[in-house]
Design an enzyme around this catalytic site. Sequence first.
Site, PDB file in Angstrom:
ATOM      1  N   GLU A 168      -4.957   4.922   5.949  1.00 53.03           N
ATOM      2  CA  GLU A 168      -4.704   4.666   4.521  1.00 53.03           C
ATOM      3  C   GLU A 168      -5.156   5.832   3.637  1.00 53.03           C
ATOM      4  O   GLU A 168      -4.370   6.334   2.837  1.00 53.03           O
ATOM      5  CB  GLU A 168      -5.371   3.354   4.083  1.00 53.03           C
ATOM      6  CG  GLU A 168      -5.002   2.963   2.669  1.00 53.03           C
ATOM      7  CD  GLU A 168      -5.838   1.825   2.135  1.00 53.03           C
ATOM      8  OE1 GLU A 168      -5.715   0.703   2.637  1.00 53.03           O
ATOM      9  OE2 GLU A 168      -6.613   2.055   1.194  1.00 53.03           O
TER      10      GLU A 168
ATOM     11  N   SER B 299     -10.744   0.240   3.330  1.00 51.30           N
ATOM     12  CA  SER B 299      -9.997   0.051   4.582  1.00 51.30           C
ATOM     13  C   SER B 299      -9.471   1.404   5.042  1.00 51.30           C
ATOM     14  O   SER B 299      -8.821   2.108   4.274  1.00 51.30           O
ATOM     15  CB  SER B 299      -8.815  -0.893   4.357  1.00 51.30           C
ATOM     16  OG  SER B 299      -9.293  -2.134   3.916  1.00 51.30           O
TER      17      SER B 299
ATOM     18  N   ARG C 177       0.841  -1.233   0.000  1.00 51.22           N
ATOM     19  CA  ARG C 177       0.000   0.000   0.000  1.00 51.22           C
ATOM     20  C   ARG C 177       0.861   1.262   0.000  1.00 51.22           C
ATOM     21  O   ARG C 177       0.543   2.255   0.659  1.00 51.22           O
ATOM     22  CB  ARG C 177      -0.934   0.057   1.199  1.00 51.22           C
ATOM     23  CG  ARG C 177      -2.116  -0.831   1.233  1.00 51.22           C
ATOM     24  CD  ARG C 177      -2.929  -0.922  -0.045  1.00 51.22           C
ATOM     25  NE  ARG C 177      -3.568  -2.213   0.014  1.00 51.22           N
ATOM     26  CZ  ARG C 177      -3.009  -3.316  -0.488  1.00 51.22           C
ATOM     27  NH1 ARG C 177      -1.892  -3.268  -1.170  1.00 51.22           N
ATOM     28  NH2 ARG C 177      -3.620  -4.457  -0.361  1.00 51.22           N
TER      29      ARG C 177
HETATM   30  C1  LIG Z   1     -15.454   0.510  -1.004  1.00 49.79           C
HETATM   31  C2  LIG Z   1     -13.979   0.712  -1.230  1.00 49.79           C
HETATM   32  C3  LIG Z   1     -13.141  -0.402  -1.356  1.00 49.79           C
HETATM   33  C4  LIG Z   1     -11.774  -0.230  -1.564  1.00 49.79           C
HETATM   34  N1  LIG Z   1     -10.987  -1.355  -1.692  1.00 49.79           N
HETATM   35  C5  LIG Z   1      -9.646  -1.222  -1.895  1.00 49.79           C
HETATM   36  C6  LIG Z   1      -8.821  -2.386  -2.033  1.00 49.79           C
HETATM   37  O1  LIG Z   1      -9.288  -3.527  -1.977  1.00 49.79           O
HETATM   38  N2  LIG Z   1      -7.491  -2.214  -2.220  1.00 49.79           N
HETATM   39  C7  LIG Z   1      -6.946  -0.956  -2.307  1.00 49.79           C
HETATM   40  O2  LIG Z   1      -5.723  -0.878  -2.488  1.00 49.79           O
HETATM   41  N3  LIG Z   1      -7.705   0.147  -2.196  1.00 49.79           N
HETATM   42  C8  LIG Z   1      -9.034   0.054  -1.994  1.00 49.79           C
HETATM   43  N4  LIG Z   1      -9.817   1.175  -1.850  1.00 49.79           N
HETATM   44  C9  LIG Z   1      -9.197   2.509  -1.910  1.00 49.79           C
HETATM   45  C10 LIG Z   1      -9.288   3.200  -3.291  1.00 49.79           C
HETATM   46  O3  LIG Z   1     -10.363   2.722  -4.040  1.00 49.79           O
HETATM   47  C11 LIG Z   1      -8.006   3.031  -4.116  1.00 49.79           C
HETATM   48  O4  LIG Z   1      -6.899   3.525  -3.396  1.00 49.79           O
HETATM   49  C12 LIG Z   1      -8.094   3.767  -5.453  1.00 49.79           C
HETATM   50  O5  LIG Z   1      -6.974   3.477  -6.243  1.00 49.79           O
HETATM   51  C13 LIG Z   1      -8.196   5.280  -5.308  1.00 49.79           C
HETATM   52  O6  LIG Z   1      -8.514   5.815  -6.590  1.00 49.79           O
HETATM   53  P1  LIG Z   1      -9.186   7.228  -6.753  1.00 49.79           P
HETATM   54  O7  LIG Z   1      -9.182   7.552  -8.205  1.00 49.79           O
HETATM   55  O8  LIG Z   1     -10.503   7.253  -6.093  1.00 49.79           O
HETATM   56  O9  LIG Z   1      -8.124   8.143  -5.979  1.00 49.79           O
HETATM   57  P2  LIG Z   1      -8.356   9.464  -5.143  1.00 49.79           P
HETATM   58  O10 LIG Z   1      -9.004   9.162  -3.845  1.00 49.79           O
HETATM   59  O11 LIG Z   1      -8.980  10.531  -5.962  1.00 49.79           O
HETATM   60  O12 LIG Z   1      -6.836   9.854  -4.878  1.00 49.79           O
HETATM   61  C14 LIG Z   1      -6.037   9.060  -4.026  1.00 49.79           C
HETATM   62  C15 LIG Z   1      -4.631   9.688  -3.916  1.00 49.79           C
HETATM   63  O13 LIG Z   1      -3.961   9.571  -5.157  1.00 49.79           O
HETATM   64  C16 LIG Z   1      -3.663  10.847  -5.720  1.00 49.79           C
HETATM   65  N5  LIG Z   1      -3.926  10.738  -7.151  1.00 49.79           N
HETATM   66  C17 LIG Z   1      -5.044  10.244  -7.746  1.00 49.79           C
HETATM   67  N6  LIG Z   1      -4.895  10.252  -9.084  1.00 49.79           N
HETATM   68  C18 LIG Z   1      -3.680  10.775  -9.340  1.00 49.79           C
HETATM   69  C19 LIG Z   1      -2.946  11.044 -10.531  1.00 49.79           C
HETATM   70  N7  LIG Z   1      -3.449  10.778 -11.753  1.00 49.79           N
HETATM   71  N8  LIG Z   1      -1.707  11.590 -10.412  1.00 49.79           N
HETATM   72  C20 LIG Z   1      -1.179  11.868  -9.192  1.00 49.79           C
HETATM   73  N9  LIG Z   1      -1.816  11.624  -8.033  1.00 49.79           N
HETATM   74  C21 LIG Z   1      -3.052  11.077  -8.107  1.00 49.79           C
HETATM   75  C22 LIG Z   1      -4.581  11.840  -5.008  1.00 49.79           C
HETATM   76  O14 LIG Z   1      -4.008  13.134  -4.956  1.00 49.79           O
HETATM   77  C23 LIG Z   1      -4.691  11.196  -3.627  1.00 49.79           C
HETATM   78  O15 LIG Z   1      -3.567  11.502  -2.814  1.00 49.79           O
HETATM   79  C24 LIG Z   1     -11.210   1.058  -1.634  1.00 49.79           C
HETATM   80  C25 LIG Z   1     -12.059   2.180  -1.488  1.00 49.79           C
HETATM   81  C26 LIG Z   1     -13.414   2.008  -1.284  1.00 49.79           C
HETATM   82  C27 LIG Z   1     -14.300   3.216  -1.142  1.00 49.79           C
END
Ligand SMILES: Cc1cc2nc3c(=O)[nH]c(=O)nc-3n(C[C@H](O)[C@H](O)[C@H](O)COP(=O)(O)OP(=O)(O)OC[C@H]3O[C@@H](n4cnc5c(N)ncnc54)[C@H](O)[C@@H]3O)c2cc1C
Length: 361
Positions: A351, A245, A167
């Site tokens: 996280e 998480s 992670r």
């Molecule tokens: C129901 C649920 C289940 C989940 N299950 C998992 C799981 O099983 N495993 C897991 O690892 N995660 C899980 N997550 C967490 C999350 O979905 C992941 O971390 C996902 O990759 C985040 O993507 P996002 O586009 O929503 O990122 P955001 O929340 O928009 O951004 C996350 C971080 O990344 C940065 N960021 C985003 N895009 C970019 C980019 N293009 N360039 C630079 N920085 C960027 C943002 O600034 C921020 O710091 C879960 C979340 C939820 C709500």
Amino acid sequence: MPLSIDANVPLAPRTTLELGGRARWLAHATSEAEVVEALDWAAGKAVPVAVLAGGSNTIIPDDGFPGLVLVPALRGLSFEDDRAGAVRVTVGAGEPWDALVQETVARDLAGLECLSGIPGSAGATPIQNVGAYGQEVSETVREVRVLRVRDRATETRTPTQCGFAYRDSAFKRDPGKVIVLSVTFALRRGGPPALRYGELIHALGEPPGSRGPSLAEVRAAVLALRRRKSMVFDPADPNHRSAGSFFTNPAVDTQTADAVAAQAVAEGLVASADEVPRYPTEDGRVKLAAGWLIERAGLAKGTRRGPVGLSTQHALALVHHGGGRTEDLLAFADEVRDAVRARFGVSLEREPRLLEALPNG
Ligand SMILES: Cc1cc2nc3c(=O)[nH]c(=O)nc-3n(C[C@H](O)[C@H](O)[C@H](O)COP(=O)(O)OP(=O)(O)OC[C@H]3O[C@@H](n4cnc5c(N)ncnc54)[C@H](O)[C@@H]3O)c2cc1C
């Protein structure tokens, strides 16, 4: 067409937690040129910039963000056979992650199947080395194309440069330096699914005959398991306002892990030390299960503190029930962390990230 910048935009609906205030400005950048334009616009106005993609791993402060929120919305998906027999899949940062997984499974490309049902964008997956059910993106990421905020130059990062860990990645350890534009994965056509996680193997059962499960069967099993734990984003699920998480599983030294197990036996929480979930890590440490620690510290699934609480399905997910504030969530997160530290002497790390300004020029 010039970049369109909206003013005074509510951010809560752009996150899965549905918490927090407004962005002073918000722009969707659909190309590399628009990313540069947005960064230059903010630098020209001397206002901070933050990146928000799918909002499934981000916490928005109650007072919102005083500058420009940049949404990386670059699209595109291509498939190319490489000389080593793999298929290179290149995806724009703004493509929805689960649609990509679905497409690769439909094309019988192995490597992402266990990452089914994770919300958010493809471009965010290298940031925290997204993983689930025994698979992580670090296993298949071959290149990450980024734009350096400092000088607006683009470059291609190798997996080594990405510094992936559990992670975690170099992007996360040194945040805000680059914007991910696209990610290239190397997947195996007709390859076997990754079957490493006991719960998943058990859920798949014995396939008919001697054949192993298909990628599509693994995807379906992962989605069913996730749904049961409220780990797919479904607005009809009462636990849906979460960031998945909320804490990572803590990696501790063997003495600490043994001490936790001995304490659990002494306190009658388990009949034997083997019942305490412990997983050895590659660097000789032991990963404990954060959800187990939270429940054994006295916070049961479904615990409520007003508008926030623990998911009824998963002790590791903090949920917002509606009508709350980010400060409620963060206060409850502190309570959970303090309870685990007081009971077991183990510190939990959050996280999801708070929306933060990146250093822009
Ligand atoms: C129901 C649920 C289940 C989940 N299950 C998992 C799981 O099983 N495993 C897991 O690892 N995660 C899980 N997550 C967490 C999350 O979905 C992941 O971390 C996902 O990759 C985040 O993507 P996002 O586009 O929503 O990122 P955001 O929340 O928009 O951004 C996350 C971080 O990344 C940065 N960021 C985003 N895009 C970019 C980019 N293009 N360039 C630079 N920085 C960027 C943002 O600034 C921020 O710091 C879960 C979340 C939820 C709500």
